[in-house]
Design a protein around this motif. Sequence first.
Motif, PDB file in Angstrom:
ATOM      1  N   UNK A   1      -0.987   2.224   9.180  1.00  0.00           N
ATOM      2  CA  UNK A   1      -0.021   2.873   8.302  1.00  0.00           C
ATOM      3  C   UNK A   1      -0.754   3.717   7.250  1.00  0.00           C
ATOM      4  N   UNK A   2      -1.876   3.203   6.762  1.00  0.00           N
ATOM      5  CA  UNK A   2      -2.721   3.918   5.788  1.00  0.00           C
ATOM      6  C   UNK A   2      -3.189   5.248   6.395  1.00  0.00           C
ATOM      7  N   UNK A   3      -3.655   5.189   7.634  1.00  0.00           N
ATOM      8  CA  UNK A   3      -4.145   6.392   8.319  1.00  0.00           C
ATOM      9  C   UNK A   3      -3.021   7.428   8.462  1.00  0.00           C
ATOM     10  N   UNK A   4      -1.837   6.948   8.865  1.00  0.00           N
ATOM     11  CA  UNK A   4      -0.698   7.841   9.052  1.00  0.00           C
ATOM     12  C   UNK A   4      -0.298   8.493   7.717  1.00  0.00           C
TER      13      UNK A   4
ATOM     14  N   UNK B   1       0.836  -1.198   0.000  1.00  0.00           N
ATOM     15  CA  UNK B   1       0.000   0.000   0.000  1.00  0.00           C
ATOM     16  C   UNK B   1       0.872   1.251   0.000  1.00  0.00           C
ATOM     17  N   UNK B   2       0.463   2.218  -0.780  1.00  0.00           N
ATOM     18  CA  UNK B   2       1.234   3.447  -0.875  1.00  0.00           C
ATOM     19  C   UNK B   2       0.293   4.627  -1.166  1.00  0.00           C
TER      20      UNK B   2
ATOM     21  N   UNK C   1      -4.648  15.888  -4.260  1.00  0.00           N
ATOM     22  CA  UNK C   1      -5.069  14.560  -4.707  1.00  0.00           C
ATOM     23  C   UNK C   1      -4.188  13.515  -4.031  1.00  0.00           C
ATOM     24  N   UNK C   2      -4.807  12.591  -3.318  1.00  0.00           N
ATOM     25  CA  UNK C   2      -4.064  11.489  -2.693  1.00  0.00           C
ATOM     26  C   UNK C   2      -4.366  10.225  -3.478  1.00  0.00           C
ATOM     27  N   UNK C   3      -3.324   9.710  -4.124  1.00  0.00           N
ATOM     28  CA  UNK C   3      -3.501   8.514  -4.938  1.00  0.00           C
ATOM     29  C   UNK C   3      -3.120   7.288  -4.095  1.00  0.00           C
ATOM     30  N   UNK C   4      -4.061   6.381  -3.936  1.00  0.00           N
ATOM     31  CA  UNK C   4      -3.837   5.206  -3.091  1.00  0.00           C
ATOM     32  C   UNK C   4      -3.624   3.984  -3.977  1.00  0.00           C
TER      33      UNK C   4
END
Lengths: 112, 139
Positions: free
Chosen positions: A27-30, A1-2, A13-16
Amino acid sequence: MNVQAEHHDGVLVAKVEGRVDSSNSQDFERQLHEAFGDDAGAVVMDLGQLAYISSAGLRVVLLVAKTLGQRNVGISLCSLSGPVQSVFEISGFNRIIQIHENRTDALAAAGK
Amino acid sequence: MSASLTLRVPNRIEAFAGVTEAVETLGREEDWAPDVAYAVVLALEELATNVVRHGGSEEGASEIEIEVVSTDTEARVEVRDGGKPFDPFHDAPEPDTEAVLEDRKIGGLGVHLVRVLMDEASYRREGGRNHVTMVKRRS
Protein backbone atom coordinates in the motif's frame (compact mmCIF):
# COMPACT_ATOMS: atom_id res chain seq x y z
CA MET A 1 0.32 4.78 7.36
CA ASN A 2 -0.53 7.70 5.15
CA VAL A 3 1.26 9.57 2.33
CA GLN A 4 0.36 13.20 1.70
CA ALA A 5 1.58 15.03 -1.40
CA GLU A 6 2.35 18.76 -1.36
CA HIS A 7 3.88 20.95 -4.07
CA HIS A 8 6.55 23.56 -3.31
CA ASP A 9 7.82 25.49 -6.37
CA GLY A 10 8.13 22.48 -8.66
CA VAL A 11 9.34 20.16 -5.93
CA LEU A 12 6.97 17.43 -4.82
CA VAL A 13 7.02 16.76 -1.09
CA ALA A 14 5.60 13.42 0.07
CA LYS A 15 4.93 13.44 3.78
CA VAL A 16 4.83 9.94 5.26
CA GLU A 17 3.02 9.38 8.55
CA GLY A 18 2.68 6.33 10.79
CA ARG A 19 4.18 2.87 10.43
CA VAL A 20 5.42 1.02 7.38
CA ASP A 21 5.91 -2.73 7.81
CA SER A 22 5.45 -5.96 5.87
CA SER A 23 1.66 -5.80 6.25
CA ASN A 24 1.25 -2.44 4.47
CA SER A 25 4.41 -2.00 2.35
CA GLN A 26 2.49 -2.71 -0.89
CA ASP A 27 0.00 0.00 0.00
CA PHE A 28 2.96 2.31 0.79
CA GLU A 29 4.42 1.66 -2.67
CA ARG A 30 1.07 2.35 -4.36
CA GLN A 31 0.54 5.60 -2.39
CA LEU A 32 4.05 6.84 -3.24
CA HIS A 33 3.58 6.16 -6.96
CA GLU A 34 0.24 8.00 -6.85
CA ALA A 35 1.83 10.94 -5.02
CA PHE A 36 4.77 11.23 -7.43
CA GLY A 37 2.81 10.90 -10.66
CA ASP A 38 4.76 11.18 -13.92
CA ASP A 39 5.74 14.82 -14.00
CA ALA A 40 7.56 15.61 -10.76
CA GLY A 41 10.85 17.43 -11.38
CA ALA A 42 12.27 16.66 -7.94
CA VAL A 43 10.98 14.71 -4.98
CA VAL A 44 11.48 15.12 -1.24
CA MET A 45 10.20 12.49 1.18
CA ASP A 46 9.49 14.09 4.55
CA LEU A 47 9.80 11.30 7.13
CA GLY A 48 9.38 13.45 10.25
CA GLN A 49 6.13 11.69 11.18
CA LEU A 50 7.29 8.19 10.25
CA ALA A 51 7.24 6.25 13.52
CA TYR A 52 8.47 2.88 12.26
CA ILE A 53 9.89 1.31 9.13
CA SER A 54 11.25 -2.21 8.62
CA SER A 55 13.08 -3.80 5.69
CA ALA A 56 9.78 -4.20 3.81
CA GLY A 57 9.38 -0.40 3.75
CA LEU A 58 13.07 0.26 3.04
CA ARG A 59 12.74 -2.01 0.01
CA VAL A 60 9.97 0.27 -1.31
CA VAL A 61 12.06 3.43 -0.71
CA LEU A 62 14.95 1.83 -2.64
CA LEU A 63 12.66 0.75 -5.50
CA VAL A 64 11.15 4.23 -5.76
CA ALA A 65 14.60 5.89 -5.64
CA LYS A 66 15.80 3.62 -8.46
CA THR A 67 12.71 4.28 -10.59
CA LEU A 68 13.02 8.06 -10.14
CA GLY A 69 16.77 7.85 -10.78
CA GLN A 70 16.14 6.19 -14.14
CA ARG A 71 13.86 9.13 -15.01
CA ASN A 72 16.54 11.60 -13.84
CA VAL A 73 14.26 12.85 -11.06
CA GLY A 74 16.22 13.81 -7.95
CA ILE A 75 15.02 12.31 -4.66
CA SER A 76 16.02 13.19 -1.13
CA LEU A 77 14.77 12.42 2.37
CA CYS A 78 14.38 14.77 5.31
CA SER A 79 13.53 15.06 9.01
CA LEU A 80 14.40 11.49 10.04
CA SER A 81 14.55 11.07 13.79
CA GLY A 82 15.57 8.56 16.42
CA PRO A 83 15.47 4.86 15.56
CA VAL A 84 14.14 5.56 12.02
CA GLN A 85 17.32 7.47 11.24
CA SER A 86 19.45 4.62 12.65
CA VAL A 87 17.65 2.11 10.44
CA PHE A 88 18.38 4.16 7.28
CA GLU A 89 22.04 4.53 8.28
CA ILE A 90 22.51 0.83 9.13
CA SER A 91 21.03 0.02 5.72
CA GLY A 92 23.59 2.28 4.05
CA PHE A 93 20.82 4.39 2.47
CA ASN A 94 22.58 7.58 3.60
CA ARG A 95 25.22 6.73 0.98
CA ILE A 96 22.79 6.30 -1.91
CA ILE A 97 20.06 8.84 -1.14
CA GLN A 98 20.62 12.40 0.10
CA ILE A 99 19.31 12.87 3.63
CA HIS A 100 18.68 16.38 4.99
CA GLU A 101 18.09 17.42 8.56
CA ASN A 102 14.90 19.36 7.79
CA ARG A 103 12.50 20.20 4.98
CA THR A 104 13.91 23.69 4.42
CA ASP A 105 17.38 22.29 3.68
CA ALA A 106 15.91 19.56 1.47
CA LEU A 107 13.86 22.07 -0.57
CA ALA A 108 16.83 24.42 -0.93
CA ALA A 109 19.01 21.57 -2.23
CA ALA A 110 16.25 20.25 -4.53
CA GLY A 111 15.62 23.68 -6.03
CA LYS A 112 19.25 24.12 -7.14
CA MET B 1 10.44 -5.93 37.21
CA SER B 2 10.10 -8.92 34.96
CA ALA B 3 7.35 -9.86 32.55
CA SER B 4 6.87 -12.19 29.64
CA LEU B 5 4.61 -12.83 26.71
CA THR B 6 4.02 -15.92 24.59
CA LEU B 7 2.08 -15.76 21.34
CA ARG B 8 1.21 -18.34 18.72
CA VAL B 9 0.32 -16.87 15.36
CA PRO B 10 -0.41 -18.43 11.95
CA ASN B 11 2.41 -18.05 9.42
CA ARG B 12 0.70 -15.16 7.65
CA ILE B 13 2.03 -11.62 7.18
CA GLU B 14 -1.36 -10.16 8.22
CA ALA B 15 -1.18 -11.95 11.59
CA PHE B 16 1.70 -9.75 12.57
CA ALA B 17 -0.21 -6.57 13.48
CA GLY B 18 -1.48 -8.22 16.67
CA VAL B 19 2.06 -9.25 17.63
CA THR B 20 3.37 -5.69 17.25
CA GLU B 21 0.56 -4.34 19.40
CA ALA B 22 1.08 -6.93 22.17
CA VAL B 23 4.86 -6.39 22.24
CA GLU B 24 4.50 -2.59 22.30
CA THR B 25 2.08 -2.86 25.21
CA LEU B 26 4.57 -5.03 27.09
CA GLY B 27 7.32 -2.50 26.31
CA ARG B 28 5.23 0.36 27.68
CA GLU B 29 4.40 -1.57 30.85
CA GLU B 30 8.08 -2.46 31.27
CA ASP B 31 9.22 1.09 30.49
CA TRP B 32 11.50 0.18 27.56
CA ALA B 33 13.42 3.03 25.92
CA PRO B 34 12.17 3.85 22.37
CA ASP B 35 15.22 2.24 20.73
CA VAL B 36 14.69 -1.00 22.69
CA ALA B 37 11.01 -1.20 21.68
CA TYR B 38 11.87 -0.41 18.04
CA ALA B 39 14.62 -3.05 17.89
CA VAL B 40 12.49 -5.79 19.48
CA VAL B 41 9.44 -5.13 17.25
CA LEU B 42 11.63 -4.98 14.14
CA ALA B 43 13.54 -8.17 15.06
CA LEU B 44 10.25 -10.03 15.52
CA GLU B 45 8.82 -8.72 12.27
CA GLU B 46 11.93 -9.54 10.21
CA LEU B 47 12.31 -13.04 11.63
CA ALA B 48 8.62 -13.93 11.44
CA THR B 49 8.45 -12.60 7.86
CA ASN B 50 11.45 -14.80 7.00
CA VAL B 51 9.64 -17.84 8.39
CA VAL B 52 6.51 -17.04 6.35
CA ARG B 53 8.54 -16.57 3.14
CA HIS B 54 11.17 -19.31 3.54
CA GLY B 55 9.67 -21.76 6.05
CA GLY B 56 8.50 -24.09 3.31
CA SER B 57 4.87 -24.42 4.38
CA GLU B 58 1.91 -22.77 2.74
CA GLU B 59 0.90 -19.38 4.21
CA GLY B 60 -1.48 -19.88 7.12
CA ALA B 61 -0.82 -23.63 7.28
CA SER B 62 1.54 -23.64 10.28
CA GLU B 63 2.22 -21.65 13.43
CA ILE B 64 5.03 -19.42 14.63
CA GLU B 65 5.64 -19.24 18.36
CA ILE B 66 6.95 -15.97 19.76
CA GLU B 67 8.22 -15.47 23.29
CA VAL B 68 9.34 -12.15 24.76
CA VAL B 69 10.90 -11.88 28.22
CA SER B 70 11.60 -8.48 29.72
CA THR B 71 13.85 -8.04 32.76
CA ASP B 72 15.54 -5.01 34.32
CA THR B 73 18.59 -5.54 32.15
CA GLU B 74 17.38 -6.93 28.83
CA ALA B 75 14.57 -7.82 26.44
CA ARG B 76 14.95 -11.40 25.21
CA VAL B 77 13.05 -12.65 22.20
CA GLU B 78 12.64 -16.15 20.81
CA VAL B 79 10.99 -17.11 17.52
CA ARG B 80 10.24 -20.81 17.00
CA ASP B 81 8.83 -22.60 13.98
CA GLY B 82 8.47 -26.12 12.67
CA GLY B 83 9.51 -25.32 9.09
CA LYS B 84 12.54 -26.63 7.24
CA PRO B 85 15.93 -25.96 8.90
CA PHE B 86 16.95 -22.35 8.21
CA ASP B 87 19.61 -20.35 10.05
CA PRO B 88 18.90 -16.73 9.08
CA PHE B 89 22.26 -15.57 10.41
CA HIS B 90 24.23 -17.89 8.12
CA ASP B 91 21.90 -18.86 5.28
CA ALA B 92 20.60 -15.38 4.42
CA PRO B 93 22.71 -13.28 2.01
CA GLU B 94 24.52 -10.22 3.37
CA PRO B 95 23.49 -6.97 1.64
CA ASP B 96 26.18 -4.72 0.15
CA THR B 97 25.55 -1.53 2.13
CA GLU B 98 28.46 0.18 0.32
CA ALA B 99 26.96 -0.19 -3.16
CA VAL B 100 25.86 2.82 -5.22
CA LEU B 101 22.13 3.26 -5.97
CA GLU B 102 22.19 1.68 -9.46
CA ASP B 103 23.93 -1.46 -8.15
CA ARG B 104 22.12 -1.75 -4.87
CA LYS B 105 20.11 -4.96 -4.69
CA ILE B 106 16.52 -4.83 -3.48
CA GLY B 107 16.08 -6.76 -0.26
CA GLY B 108 18.38 -8.80 1.99
CA LEU B 109 18.22 -6.04 4.58
CA GLY B 110 16.05 -7.56 7.30
CA VAL B 111 18.57 -9.91 8.87
CA HIS B 112 21.30 -7.26 8.56
CA LEU B 113 19.15 -4.79 10.56
CA VAL B 114 18.49 -7.44 13.22
CA ARG B 115 22.20 -8.27 13.52
CA VAL B 116 23.11 -4.61 14.07
CA LEU B 117 20.14 -3.50 16.21
CA MET B 118 20.12 -6.48 18.60
CA ASP B 119 23.03 -7.18 20.96
CA GLU B 120 22.90 -10.96 20.58
CA ALA B 121 21.40 -13.18 17.91
CA SER B 122 21.70 -16.94 17.69
CA TYR B 123 20.11 -19.93 16.03
CA ARG B 124 19.68 -23.55 17.01
CA ARG B 125 17.74 -26.49 15.61
CA GLU B 126 16.10 -28.43 18.43
CA GLY B 127 13.29 -30.98 18.51
CA GLY B 128 12.71 -30.61 14.78
CA ARG B 129 12.13 -26.86 15.15
CA ASN B 130 14.05 -23.67 14.35
CA HIS B 131 14.79 -21.52 17.41
CA VAL B 132 16.06 -17.98 16.89
CA THR B 133 17.01 -16.15 20.10
CA MET B 134 17.81 -12.45 20.20
CA VAL B 135 18.69 -10.14 23.08
CA LYS B 136 18.52 -6.36 23.35
CA ARG B 137 20.24 -4.93 26.43
CA ARG B 138 18.43 -2.10 28.16
CA SER B 139 21.40 0.08 29.04
